[in-house]
Design a protein around this motif. Structure first.
Motif: not given
Length: 525
Positions: A279, A283, A469-470
């Motif tokens: 991740d 990101k 997820k963000d």
């Protein structure tokens, strides 16, 4: 040599440290730590000094010593220094609350505590509650700190001799304890014997990982865990290889930096960390050079196939998923290089016997879910002071793991969940892991955990707790989207009927999801 009443003498410190000096590896780097490179000769000298320090303080065979130490050279000096004199080191988690250390010290009846200074500061106010404790030996990093009734690790060490005769232990003497993670109930003291590390080394490390003295090992799992103790300590030291120690918490950016700096060949991680590292790359868009790695290892929880696939895509290196336990010391079922079945725990490691049994103890045929039991010579002597639990967990030659598994026709083992986590939907056993792995295939899902609930007709149905997820916002539409996604990929009775979005999942210190805490949460909703 065999002495009457003592049996054949055996001490693990001989194999893991002293033999390398006799074999000419004295100047080879054993430990990389920050800007230090500690060779095997210095490791032996510091280990001997630690053992002599303890002997001077009156420590004898079987005296127990609690270690609250960061992943650092002092951890290894203390661990093998205690073992070499026949005392019993007990490494414990450095991230616990003060009351937890009171439990560890009093439950183990430890005579000594060796602890890093920053960790002692939070604990020292409870000193009078440690019933059996005689010495607090603090690893100070500054000479200017007030010592307040404690002993200074390095002041004592530097006065001690660098020569040390090994204690007259044998292979069946207690060598060290590890406390179980306590995912349910209080942690249990797991007693491991002098020969257990060599057995795990000769089975998993040498036969599955093909470890040699040319390897460098980096374990994100800390040394006080059974998994980390192997990957970061006795696997590399057992073959004259090198270990890379990182004191700090294993956050993605820090682990990437350690891999690029020290260039390990074997990396030991856990599924949660692999997911976080993937991740982080997605990101940030940052690129990392992981070409030094020839193999990665995962344990602690089942590795989702989505994590394996993405990691392989990003870094072109395999992750070997496997299962071990504190009681078995390390991994006993594993995937192999060139023999990986994504989502499975792999095949039985040579040196271990494994069965899947029903509630009557009868072995089940392929593709039937049952309880996993194992046999092998790294299995612990038992739990400290827990007679009834020993009878249930250690049955004859077999260890009851507490996990539900099935074996397919090709000999691969598939994790279905902890025995008390399984769901029975419409009279059919359903694995929460299967549903979770399905949800993790969705691009918006970071983590998922599934438990059972009862609907308004008192029927059992699956409910999923999902961490997005963000940048992805929870909504009714997202919930419905995930349900439809699961319906497309699972049998109709398996898909989660209810989805609740949550900021983070409750986990043990080893990264295992604590589904029982989610069930407790449901009781209060």
């Amino acid at each position: 040599m065999e002495l009457r009443g003592l049996g054949m003498l055996y001490n693990a410190a001989n194999l893991f440290i002293d033999d390398h000096i006799r074999n000419g590896l004295g100047e080879k780097t054993a430990i990389y730590y920050r800007d230090q490179q500690i060779c095997y000769r210095e490791l032996q000298e510091r280990t001997n000094q630690t053992g002599n320090m303890l002997r001077t303080l009156g420590y004898k065979l079987e005296d127990r010593i609690i270690m609250v130490c960061h992943d650092s050279p002092e951890f290894i000096y203390t661990f093998f220094g205690a073992i070499k004199i026949g005392a019993v080191p007990i490494p414990v988690n450095t991230m616990m609350q003060p009351a937890d250390y009171e439990y560890f010290l009093n439950n183990s009846r430890a005579k000594g505590l060796i602890i890093h200074a920053d960790l002692w500061e939070a604990l020292q106010h409870l000193k009078e509650r440690f019933v059996f404790l005689e010495h607090v030996i603090v690893i100070y990093e500054s000479a200017d700190i007030k010592r307040g009734g404690t002993l200074d690790f390095y002041r004592l060490l530097d006065r001690a001799s660098k020569e040390l005769d090994v204690a007259p232990t044998n292979k069946d003497d207690a060598a060290f304890w590890l406390f179980s993670s306590g995912s349910t109930g209080e942690p249990k003291g797991v007693i491991h014997l002098q020969h257990d590390m060599e057995y795990a080394l000769n089975t998993y490390a040498k036969q599955v990982l093909k470890i040699t003295e040319d390897d460098r090992c980096l374990s994100a799992s800390k040394l006080y865990f059974a998994y980390g103790l192997g990957g970061g300590l006795y696997f590399p030291l057992g073959v004259g290889a090198s270990t890379i120690l990182v004191k700090e918490r294993p956050l993605p950016e820090m682990i990437f930096e350690a891999i690029e700096t020290y260039k390990p060949t074997i990396f030991f991680g856990v599924p949660t960390l692999y997911g976080a590292m993937i991740d982080y790359v997605q990101k940030t868009g940052k690129q990392f050079d992981l070409r030094s790695l020839r193999v990665c290892v995962s344990a602690g929880e089942a590795l989702p196939p989505a994590f394996y696939q993405k990691w392989k895509e990003l870094f072109n290196v395999d992750i070997l998923d496997g299962i071990g336990s504190t009681e078995a010391l390390h991994i006993f079922i594993s995937n192999r290089l060139g023999d990986i079945k994504e989502g499975s725990s792999g095949k039985v490691v040579p040196g271990y016997d494994v069965k899947i049994i029903d509630s009557q103890g009868m072995e089940l045929p392929p593709n039937e879910i049952g309880d996993l039991v194992i046999h092998g010579d790294s299995i612990a002597h038992g739990y400290w002071n827990l007679h009834e639990q020993n009878k249930k967990k250690f049955v004859g030659d077999w260890l009851y793991i507490g996990d539900k598994y099935y074996r397919d026709e090709d000999g691969y083992y598939w994790y279905c969940g902890r025995s008390d986590d399984m769901l029975k939907v419409g009279g059919i056993w359903v694995s929460p892991i299967e549903i979770e792995n399905c949800l993790l295939q969705h691009d918006d899902v970071l983590e998922a955990a599934v438990v059972s609930i009862e609907n308004d007709r008192n029927l059992t149905i699956p409910k999923a707790f999902v961490v997005l997820k963000d940048g992805i916002e929870p909504s009714k539409e997202k919930e419905e989207e995930l349900k439809q996604f699961a319906k497309q990929h699972l049998a109709h009775y398996k898909h989660p009927r209810v989805i609740e979005f949550i900021d983070q999942l409750p986990k043990t210190a080893t990264g295992k999801i604590q589904r029982f805490k989610l069930r407790e949460l449901l009781k209060h909703q």
